[in-house]
Design a protein around this motif. Structure first.
Motif, short mmCIF file in Angstrom:
data_model
loop_
_atom_site.label_atom_id
_atom_site.label_comp_id
_atom_site.label_asym_id
_atom_site.label_seq_id
_atom_site.Cartn_x
_atom_site.Cartn_y
_atom_site.Cartn_z
N VAL A 183 -5.63 -6.86 -14.05
CA VAL A 183 -5.88 -7.31 -12.68
C VAL A 183 -4.56 -7.85 -12.13
O VAL A 183 -4.02 -8.83 -12.65
N LEU A 184 -4.05 -7.19 -11.08
CA LEU A 184 -2.70 -7.47 -10.60
C LEU A 184 -2.74 -8.01 -9.18
O LEU A 184 -3.36 -7.42 -8.30
N GLY A 185 -2.10 -9.15 -8.97
CA GLY A 185 -2.03 -9.75 -7.65
C GLY A 185 -0.60 -10.04 -7.27
O GLY A 185 0.34 -9.73 -8.00
N GLY A 186 -0.43 -10.65 -6.10
CA GLY A 186 0.91 -11.02 -5.64
C GLY A 186 1.56 -9.95 -4.79
O GLY A 186 2.19 -10.25 -3.79
N ALA A 187 1.40 -8.70 -5.18
CA ALA A 187 1.95 -7.55 -4.44
C ALA A 187 1.30 -6.31 -4.99
O ALA A 187 0.88 -6.29 -6.14
N PRO A 188 1.21 -5.24 -4.19
CA PRO A 188 0.61 -4.01 -4.70
C PRO A 188 1.50 -3.37 -5.76
O PRO A 188 2.73 -3.41 -5.67
N LEU A 189 0.88 -2.79 -6.77
CA LEU A 189 1.61 -2.00 -7.76
C LEU A 189 1.70 -0.56 -7.26
O LEU A 189 0.69 0.02 -6.86
N ASP A 190 2.90 0.00 -7.31
CA ASP A 190 3.07 1.36 -6.79
C ASP A 190 2.26 2.35 -7.62
O ASP A 190 2.03 2.14 -8.82
N ASN A 227 -5.73 -3.34 -8.40
CA ASN A 227 -4.85 -3.97 -7.42
C ASN A 227 -5.66 -4.97 -6.60
O ASN A 227 -6.66 -4.60 -5.98
N LEU A 228 -5.24 -6.22 -6.62
CA LEU A 228 -5.94 -7.29 -5.91
C LEU A 228 -5.16 -7.68 -4.67
O LEU A 228 -3.97 -8.02 -4.75
N TYR A 229 -5.81 -7.63 -3.52
CA TYR A 229 -5.23 -8.17 -2.29
C TYR A 229 -5.90 -9.53 -2.07
O TYR A 229 -7.10 -9.60 -1.84
N GLY A 230 -5.14 -10.58 -2.18
CA GLY A 230 -5.73 -11.90 -2.02
C GLY A 230 -4.66 -12.95 -1.82
O GLY A 230 -3.46 -12.69 -1.95
N SER A 231 -5.11 -14.15 -1.50
CA SER A 231 -4.17 -15.25 -1.29
C SER A 231 -4.91 -16.57 -1.41
O SER A 231 -6.15 -16.62 -1.40
N ALA A 232 -4.14 -17.64 -1.51
CA ALA A 232 -4.73 -18.98 -1.53
C ALA A 232 -5.42 -19.31 -0.23
O ALA A 232 -6.30 -20.18 -0.19
N ASP A 233 -5.06 -18.60 0.84
CA ASP A 233 -5.61 -18.92 2.16
C ASP A 233 -7.06 -18.48 2.33
O ASP A 233 -7.70 -18.84 3.31
N VAL A 274 -8.58 -14.99 1.23
CA VAL A 274 -8.89 -13.57 1.40
C VAL A 274 -8.88 -12.92 0.03
O VAL A 274 -8.09 -13.30 -0.85
N ASN A 275 -9.78 -11.95 -0.18
CA ASN A 275 -9.86 -11.29 -1.48
C ASN A 275 -10.48 -9.91 -1.30
O ASN A 275 -11.52 -9.77 -0.65
N CYS A 276 -9.82 -8.91 -1.84
CA CYS A 276 -10.36 -7.55 -1.86
C CYS A 276 -9.63 -6.82 -2.99
O CYS A 276 -8.44 -7.06 -3.20
N HIS A 277 -10.34 -5.96 -3.73
CA HIS A 277 -9.67 -5.30 -4.85
C HIS A 277 -10.19 -3.89 -5.02
O HIS A 277 -11.25 -3.52 -4.49
N THR A 278 -9.45 -3.11 -5.80
CA THR A 278 -9.73 -1.68 -5.93
C THR A 278 -10.78 -1.36 -6.98
O THR A 278 -11.19 -0.21 -7.12
N GLY A 279 -11.23 -2.37 -7.75
CA GLY A 279 -12.31 -2.17 -8.70
C GLY A 279 -11.88 -1.52 -10.00
O GLY A 279 -10.71 -1.16 -10.19
#
Length: 560
Positions: free
Chosen positions: A311-318, A335-341, A343-348
């Motif tokens: 599970v990878l966050g911080g930036a997308p993996l190419d 690939n996890l799109y998320g932040s402390a603010d 928001v959260n969404c991931h590719t599963g």
């Protein structure tokens, strides 16, 4: 007197999430205690010191809670925690939750100025800091700063070595008698933890999360990655003190009854050894770490058959590296799109990634049990959230069970990033496909993501402009295969004087700017290119840096 932390999500909405089961509606320590009672001998933590069962961890947390109370820590107090990944970080998390206090973890290695800012703006009453770690002496440093922090009453020194004079010993607090301890029972919708996000502001942002938002919202995110419903064994290569690491104690242990596998710092060989020896099911990391693991895997083969997902966050993996990781580790790459603010969404965990046939980067389907995501019209008035037309990019906004309460000590950030009804503005550009897939198109806020860590170009620019020979300075991100991005500095000197990158970095050292924020490439110009609006043309500068092939210097690589 610090202002109380308010919740900007309507209370009725919070209660509806409790009613529909999106929230466990229990405080974090109560959740953990239920896991401990159900299976006391299950392994809770594996770190460089060995393994701890749920029963052993619970006993240590209760002892620490008694000791902290004796030092004056009370329910509702903010307590900073600056210790490396390991059992002490987990014990502190649980002890503070049991007391009804508020944990403010921040990673080791943060400079004194940044630590002082966090503790001062939050009104922290105490701080737990490591005595020594990789040349840093955080407890001693924070003790020296305590005179400047009127609310800070106690500095607690953790780890090997004698506690500095004036500090309380963490190890001695662990010898407290917990026989008569009665844990607090805080409101599950009250503040449990403050997450620190570097964001795009000069000072780190602090975001308040409730027990429910952590164990419920963030817990639901992890639940979607557990295919068989069994308790996970999670190897965290990111710091537990990071926003990504907040899925450690509160989620892995308290919500899902799993096992935490921890290292005190990231090292590729040690990480591969931990995978082979401790058999984790999930690995949490940033893309740079995966690139390093792949480089080391060729010369240090490891049994990775236990892994079901990275599970990878911080930036997308190419996509290329993601495919290589799937082949090498034999597991899903998420690939996890998320932040402390909030928001959260991931590719599963699907076996095959979804073809990326549209603009930007496909980052999965939003889960309303975690965060409902919408696209806001950029041309609408700044107040209410107005949906962008179908197929049109807009600002990504989010609201759901993981939404934080508010920013801490920063009403200006609440005004900028929070909207009526509890919505959070991310500052990111995105769009939703016809099938509901979220696509990340770009960033409204101009940050550089180096190895998963956010760097504010504006902060670095302000420091560079204090150099006596610098006339103009603009910092931009330069694509890099290993780190994702590196920071490049575009500088116009006074009277055309020659400047070197080492000289500029020496100046930044003198201004105590963290090494991870130093530029690693330099472009000297006679003048800055400007946009038609008269602003520095950052796109042109990125292209010029790439053409110039400005070399990297030996700056310290910080990935966690």
């Amino acid at each position: 007197m610090h202002e109380p932390i308010c919740d900007l999500v309507p209370a009725a909405l919070r209660r509806s999430w409790a009613a529909d089961g999106s929230y466990p509606d229990l405080d974090l320590y109560a959740l953990f205690r239920a896991r401990r009672c159900a299976d006391p001998h299950r392994t809770a933590v594996i770190d460089p010191q060995g393994a701890m069962s749920y029963a052993q961890l619970d006993r240590q947390a209760r002892c620490l809670a008694v000791g902290l109370a004796a030092t004056g820590v009370r329910p509702g107090d903010v307590v900073g925690v600056q210790v490396p990944g390991g059992r002490h970080a987990v014990i502190a998390d649980l002890a503070l939750a049991a007391l009804g206090a508020i944990a403010l973890p921040f990673p080791v290695g943060r400079g004194r100025c940044e630590a002082a800012s966090l503790l001062g703006r939050s009104g922290a009453a105490a701080v737990i800091a490591v005595t020594e770690h990789r040349g840093n002496h955080h407890a001693e440093d924070l003790l020296a700063l305590s005179a400047e922090l009127p609310t800070l009453r106690t500095v607690i020194a953790s780890g090997a070595g004698h506690a500095p004079t004036g500090c309380v010993s963490f190890e001695e607090l662990l010898t407290s008698d917990d026989a008569a301890f009665t844990p607090a029972r805080p409101d599950p919708d009250s503040v449990a933890r403050i997450l620190v996000s570097s964001g795009s502001e000069a000072e780190p942002k602090m975001v308040a999360y409730s027990h429910n938002a952590l164990a419920g919202g963030r817990g639901n995110f992890m639940a979607s990655l557990l295919a068989d419903g069994q308790p996970p064994r999670n190897l965290f290569l990111v710091p537990l003190a990071s926003a990504f690491g907040s899925s450690g104690t509160a989620v892995t242990l308290a919500r899902h009854g799993g096992t935490l596998v921890l290292l005190d710092r990231f090292d590729a060989d040690a990480a591969l050894d931990a995978i082979g020896r401790h058999r984790p099911t999930h690995l949490f990391a940033v893309p740079t770490m995966v690139r390093m693991l792949l480089e080391h895997l060729d010369r240090m083969p490891a049994d990775t058959s236990s892994l079901t997902a990275m599970v990878l966050g911080g930036a997308p993996l190419d996509p290329g590296t993601a495919a290589e990781a799937r082949r090498a580790f034999g597991c899903a790459v998420v690939n996890l799109y998320g932040s402390a603010d909030g928001v959260n969404c991931h590719t599963g965990c699907g076996e095959e990634p979804r073809p990326n046939g549209g603009p930007g980067i496909a980052v999965g389907h939003p889960d309303p049990r975690v965060a409902d995501i919408r696209i806001a019209d950029l041309d609408a008035p700044r107040g209410d959230i107005v949906a962008a037309p179908p197929g049109v990019a807009g600002e990504i906004v989010a609201r759901g069970p993981m939404t934080p309460l508010s920013y801490v000590g920063s009403p200006e950030l609440d005004a900028r990033y929070r909207a009526p009804g509890g919505w959070v503005r991310t500052g990111d550009l995105g769009m939703l496909d016809d099938d509901g897939t979220l696509r990340l198109v770009g960033r409204l806020k101009d940050i550089v993501i180096r190895g998963g860590a956010n760097i504010s170009p504006g902060e670095v620019e302000q420091h560079l402009l204090t150099h006596p020979q610098v006339r103009e300075a603009v910092c931009v991100g330069v694509p890099d295969r290993l780190m994702g991005e590196r920071l490049g500095a575009c500088v116009v000197s006074k009277q055309g004087q020659e400047l070197t990158l080492k000289e500029l970095c020496r100046h930044l050292d003198e201004r105590t700017l963290e090494r991870r924020k130093h530029p690693e490439a330099l472009l000297l110009l006679q003048e800055l290119p400007l946009t038609p609006a008269g602003k520095p043309d950052r796109a042109a500068l990125r292209a010029e840096l790439a053409r110039a092939g400005a070399r990297h210097v030996g700056a310290e690589e910080v990935v966690g």
